[in-house]
Design an enzyme around this catalytic site. Structure first.
Site, PDB file in Angstrom:
ATOM      1  N   LEU A   9      -4.895  -9.373   9.579  1.00 50.36           N
ATOM      2  CA  LEU A   9      -3.419  -9.545  10.135  1.00 50.36           C
ATOM      3  C   LEU A   9      -2.530  -8.417   9.171  1.00 50.36           C
ATOM      4  O   LEU A   9      -2.940  -8.576   7.881  1.00 50.36           O
ATOM      5  CB  LEU A   9      -2.753 -10.620   9.885  1.00 50.36           C
ATOM      6  N   GLY A  12       2.906  -7.480   9.544  1.00 50.98           N
ATOM      7  CA  GLY A  12       4.294  -7.819   8.815  1.00 50.98           C
ATOM      8  C   GLY A  12       5.023  -6.819   8.041  1.00 50.98           C
ATOM      9  O   GLY A  12       4.461  -5.621   7.795  1.00 50.98           O
ATOM     10  N   ARG A  16       9.635  -8.041   0.870  1.00 52.15           N
ATOM     11  CA  ARG A  16       9.729  -8.217  -0.396  1.00 52.15           C
ATOM     12  C   ARG A  16       9.273  -6.891  -1.467  1.00 52.15           C
ATOM     13  O   ARG A  16       9.423  -7.026  -2.475  1.00 52.15           O
ATOM     14  CB  ARG A  16       9.237  -9.474  -0.915  1.00 52.15           C
ATOM     15  N   GLN A  75       1.006  -5.943  17.620  1.00 55.18           N
ATOM     16  CA  GLN A  75       1.901  -7.017  17.943  1.00 55.18           C
ATOM     17  C   GLN A  75       3.197  -6.501  18.058  1.00 55.18           C
ATOM     18  O   GLN A  75       4.037  -6.058  17.246  1.00 55.18           O
ATOM     19  CB  GLN A  75       1.767  -8.025  16.579  1.00 55.18           C
ATOM     20  N   THR A  81       2.218 -15.409  12.098  1.00 55.13           N
ATOM     21  CA  THR A  81       0.788 -15.212  11.817  1.00 55.13           C
ATOM     22  C   THR A  81       0.054 -15.664  13.005  1.00 55.13           C
ATOM     23  O   THR A  81      -0.897 -15.362  13.429  1.00 55.13           O
ATOM     24  CB  THR A  81       0.249 -15.777  10.557  1.00 55.13           C
ATOM     25  N   ASP A 105      -3.079  -8.586   3.001  1.00 49.93           N
ATOM     26  CA  ASP A 105      -2.350  -8.259   1.745  1.00 49.93           C
ATOM     27  C   ASP A 105      -3.149  -9.037   0.702  1.00 49.93           C
ATOM     28  O   ASP A 105      -2.381  -9.435  -0.174  1.00 49.93           O
ATOM     29  CB  ASP A 105      -0.975  -8.709   1.993  1.00 49.93           C
ATOM     30  N   ASN A 355      -6.384  28.177  -7.107  1.00 50.25           N
ATOM     31  CA  ASN A 355      -7.273  27.940  -5.385  1.00 50.25           C
ATOM     32  C   ASN A 355      -6.053  28.008  -4.417  1.00 50.25           C
ATOM     33  O   ASN A 355      -6.624  28.030  -3.370  1.00 50.25           O
ATOM     34  CB  ASN A 355      -8.010  26.589  -5.679  1.00 50.25           C
ATOM     35  N   SER A 374     -11.214  31.821 -23.209  1.00 54.07           N
ATOM     36  CA  SER A 374      -9.730  31.052 -23.058  1.00 54.07           C
ATOM     37  C   SER A 374      -8.866  31.774 -22.250  1.00 54.07           C
ATOM     38  O   SER A 374      -8.766  33.089 -22.307  1.00 54.07           O
ATOM     39  CB  SER A 374      -9.218  30.857 -24.649  1.00 54.07           C
TER      40      SER A 374
HETATM   41  C1  UD1 Z   1       0.697 -16.867   4.655  1.00 53.27           C
HETATM   42  C2  UD1 Z   1       0.354 -18.518   5.141  1.00 53.27           C
HETATM   43  C3  UD1 Z   1       0.336 -19.517   3.985  1.00 53.27           C
HETATM   44  C4  UD1 Z   1      -0.491 -18.734   3.157  1.00 53.27           C
HETATM   45  C5  UD1 Z   1      -0.487 -17.273   2.584  1.00 53.27           C
HETATM   46  C6  UD1 Z   1      -1.867 -16.693   1.960  1.00 53.27           C
HETATM   47  C7  UD1 Z   1       1.470 -18.566   7.461  1.00 53.27           C
HETATM   48  C8  UD1 Z   1       2.654 -19.224   8.227  1.00 53.27           C
HETATM   49  N1  UD1 Z   1       1.496 -18.553   6.055  1.00 53.27           N
HETATM   50  O1  UD1 Z   1       2.038 -16.922   3.849  1.00 53.27           O
HETATM   51  O2  UD1 Z   1      -0.170 -20.614   4.310  1.00 53.27           O
HETATM   52  O3  UD1 Z   1      -0.843 -19.659   1.794  1.00 53.27           O
HETATM   53  O4  UD1 Z   1      -0.300 -16.481   3.605  1.00 53.27           O
HETATM   54  O5  UD1 Z   1      -1.318 -15.342   1.397  1.00 53.27           O
HETATM   55  O6  UD1 Z   1       0.461 -17.896   8.106  1.00 53.27           O
HETATM   56  N2  UD1 Z   1       1.677 -10.828   9.696  1.00 53.27           N
HETATM   57  C9  UD1 Z   1       1.776 -10.301  10.956  1.00 53.27           C
HETATM   58  N3  UD1 Z   1       2.407 -10.631  11.951  1.00 53.27           N
HETATM   59  C10 UD1 Z   1       3.410 -11.591  11.597  1.00 53.27           C
HETATM   60  C11 UD1 Z   1       3.817 -12.008  10.383  1.00 53.27           C
HETATM   61  C12 UD1 Z   1       2.741 -11.854   9.450  1.00 53.27           C
HETATM   62  O7  UD1 Z   1       0.681  -9.573  11.273  1.00 53.27           O
HETATM   63  O8  UD1 Z   1       4.182 -11.912  12.448  1.00 53.27           O
HETATM   64  C13 UD1 Z   1       0.635 -10.495   8.711  1.00 53.27           C
HETATM   65  C14 UD1 Z   1       1.256  -9.907   7.644  1.00 53.27           C
HETATM   66  O9  UD1 Z   1       1.237  -8.329   7.656  1.00 53.27           O
HETATM   67  C15 UD1 Z   1       0.480 -10.262   6.305  1.00 53.27           C
HETATM   68  C16 UD1 Z   1       0.052 -11.710   6.763  1.00 53.27           C
HETATM   69  O10 UD1 Z   1       0.042 -11.758   8.287  1.00 53.27           O
HETATM   70  O11 UD1 Z   1      -0.679  -9.559   5.919  1.00 53.27           O
HETATM   71  C17 UD1 Z   1       0.609 -12.862   6.208  1.00 53.27           C
HETATM   72  O12 UD1 Z   1       1.922 -12.738   6.385  1.00 53.27           O
HETATM   73  P1  UD1 Z   1       2.893 -13.164   5.126  1.00 53.27           P
HETATM   74  O13 UD1 Z   1       4.308 -12.964   5.613  1.00 53.27           O
HETATM   75  O14 UD1 Z   1       2.418 -12.279   3.736  1.00 53.27           O
HETATM   76  O15 UD1 Z   1       2.634 -14.571   5.087  1.00 53.27           O
HETATM   77  P2  UD1 Z   1       2.805 -15.531   3.629  1.00 53.27           P
HETATM   78  O16 UD1 Z   1       4.090 -15.940   3.473  1.00 53.27           O
HETATM   79  O17 UD1 Z   1       2.054 -14.908   2.517  1.00 53.27           O
HETATM   80 MG    MG Z   2       1.262 -13.068   2.132  1.00 53.40          MG
END
Ligand code: UD1
Ligand code: MG
Length: 420
Positions: A9, A12, A16, A75, A81, A105, A355, A374
């Site tokens: 995934l 997002g 932050r 998406q 997620t 991430d 270069n 040199s």
């Molecule tokens: C998420 C989990 C949390 C976990 C944590 C671990 C959920 C609801 N929560 O929270 O339980 O402890 O990861 O790191 O899953 N993303 C998408 N599409 C979206 C939303 C997010 O692709 O609509 C991707 C983001 O790019 C990211 C990942 O999903 O790579 C996680 O999203 P993020 O917003 O970082 O979730 P956390 O708050 O970290």
């Molecule tokens: Mg995260």
């Protein structure tokens, strides 16, 4: 689609991070963090990798364009997620088998626990295996709820936790193995009744369980594996841990890194035994260093640098797309770009291969045992023959070929015997 599949995934916003750049493209030890997750999935045995993109989709696709067996799913709106995984349904509609679901991430995730998790599936016949970790500070993670017998109950996001749940230190790293197509049934039933109004993937395991399927949560991950990068502070922490791992591997392999905390080494580099890296050196990109070399202090070896054995590269020497054969010495203040330098060449202080002409890059060839005085400058493309001598301060013009064994001096460089 060939399995096992890994779904990563990466759609997002990463708000932050306060950045124009997609979060998963922020670099850890010189590489966009998503590459580490792709590598870990592949090393664990993933045959097909599906990356879910959304925010900054074009940037993420471009960054992964050269990765084999990677396909992308868009998406359209970042609804959570759970929705992100559901957007893969069309692509995977004919796939039956296990799929890791990972997040882009968490760059420190290692292949071993991923493989371990998958291996458990074969003996347990479960529809969801949840990798968990017990961490000293669970802040920000979803918490794992278990019953009094220790069986998995559900995941609660931090924002939805009760005061008792907040104290739980077993967390959800977002590292799952789901059985397809069973997962789709659970994802269809997700709703948005939570603090963020999103479709949470974290609700899927409990839903599967409620549907009579088997779900188990196993603490296969270590705290370091799951450092999720949500802020620049996390990014710096991930960098530090990754750097430690890279240096540790080199130390085990017989490389001396004099001051690991003040040295920067890209994990894609290979370094031979008995090479010593002095402090404040930066080795970035794919760099290959032979045995018994001496690097730094303050050397900058960039992508495409290849060093033979016994090469010495000293203070404020920068190399890029350059090969230095055995025993080349470049001890101080030099720039060697797009150059091939033969064995035993001495590169004097301040030598520069010019270069870049403003539009294109050109190559410089320096034959074995040549001597670059040199402050000499070679305007590429140019060639310096073997055992030739370029006097201090000489400027070798472009398209020049200095004959082997001859000496040139001056600006522009001319043969000392008066021959042109
Ligand atoms: C998420 C989990 C949390 C976990 C944590 C671990 C959920 C609801 N929560 O929270 O339980 O402890 O990861 O790191 O899953 N993303 C998408 N599409 C979206 C939303 C997010 O692709 O609509 C991707 C983001 O790019 C990211 C990942 O999903 O790579 C996680 O999203 P993020 O917003 O970082 O979730 P956390 O708050 O970290
Ligand atoms: Mg995260």
């Amino acid at each position: 689609m060939q399995g096992p599949v890994a779904i990563i995934l990466a759609a997002g916003h990463g708000k932050r991070m306060k950045s124009e750049k997609a979060k998963v493209l922020h670099e850890v030890c010189g590489r966009p963090m998503i590459h580490y997750v792709v590598d870990a999935a592949r090393e664990a045995g993933a045959q097909s990798i599906v990356v879910v993109v959304g925010a900054g989709a074009d940037q993420v696709r471009a960054a992964l364009a050269d990765e084999p067996n990677v396909v992308f799913v868009t998406q359209e709106r970042q609804l959570g997620t759970g929705d992100a995984v559901l957007s893969c349904r069309q692509l995977l509609k004919n796939y039956q088998g296990p799929a890791w679901v990972l997040v882009g991430d968490e760059p420190l995730i290692r292949p071993e626990p991923l493989a371990d998790l998958l291996a458990r599936r074969e003996c347990e016949h479960v529809s969801c295996l949840l990798g968990t970790a017990v961490v000293p500070d669970p802040t920000g993670f979803g918490r794992i709820l278990r019953d009094s017998a220790g069986r998995f109950l559900r995941i609660v996001e931090q924002r939805d936790c009760s005061p008792e749940e907040i104290a739980i230190r077993e967390v959800n790293p977002s590292c799952y193995v789901f059985e397809l197509p069973g997962l789709w049934d659970a994802l269809e039933r997700l709703d948005t009744s939570n603090a963020q109004g999103e479709y949470y993937l974290t609700d899927a395991p409990a839903l599967l369980q409620a549907m009579g399927r088997k779900v188990i949560a196993i603490p296969v991950l270590e705290p370091d594996d799951i450092l999720g990068v949500n802020t620049r502070r996390h990014l710096a922490q991930a960098h530090a841990i990754m750097q430690e791992r890279i240096v540790e591997r080199l130390l085990i392999d017989g490389v001396s890194v004099v001051d690991p905390r003040n040295t920067y080494i890209d994990g894609r580099s290979t370094i031979g035994r008995d090479t010593v890296i002095y402090p404040f050196s930066v080795i970035s990109g794919t760099v290959s260093i032979g045995e018994g070399c001496r690097i730094g202090p303050f050397a900058h070896l960039r992508d495409g640098t290849v060093l033979g054995d016994g090469v010495e590269v000293g203070a404020f020497v920068e190399t890029t797309r350059t090969r230095l054969d055995d025993r080349v010495h470049a001890h101080h203040l030099a720039y060697l770009g797009d150059a091939s330098v033969g064995a035993g060449v001495n590169i004097g202080a301040g030598t520069i291969t010019a270069n870049y002409d403003g539009e294109n890059k050109h190559r410089t060839e320096i034959g074995a045992h040549a001597f670059m005085g040199s402050g000499s400058i070679v305007i590429a493309p140019a060639r310096i023959g073997a055992r030739a001598v370029v006097g201090a301060g000489a400027v070798v013009l472009k398209n020049t070929s200095v004959e082997p064994g001859k000496t040139v001096v001056g600006v522009p460089a001319r043969y000392v015997d008066g021959k042109k």
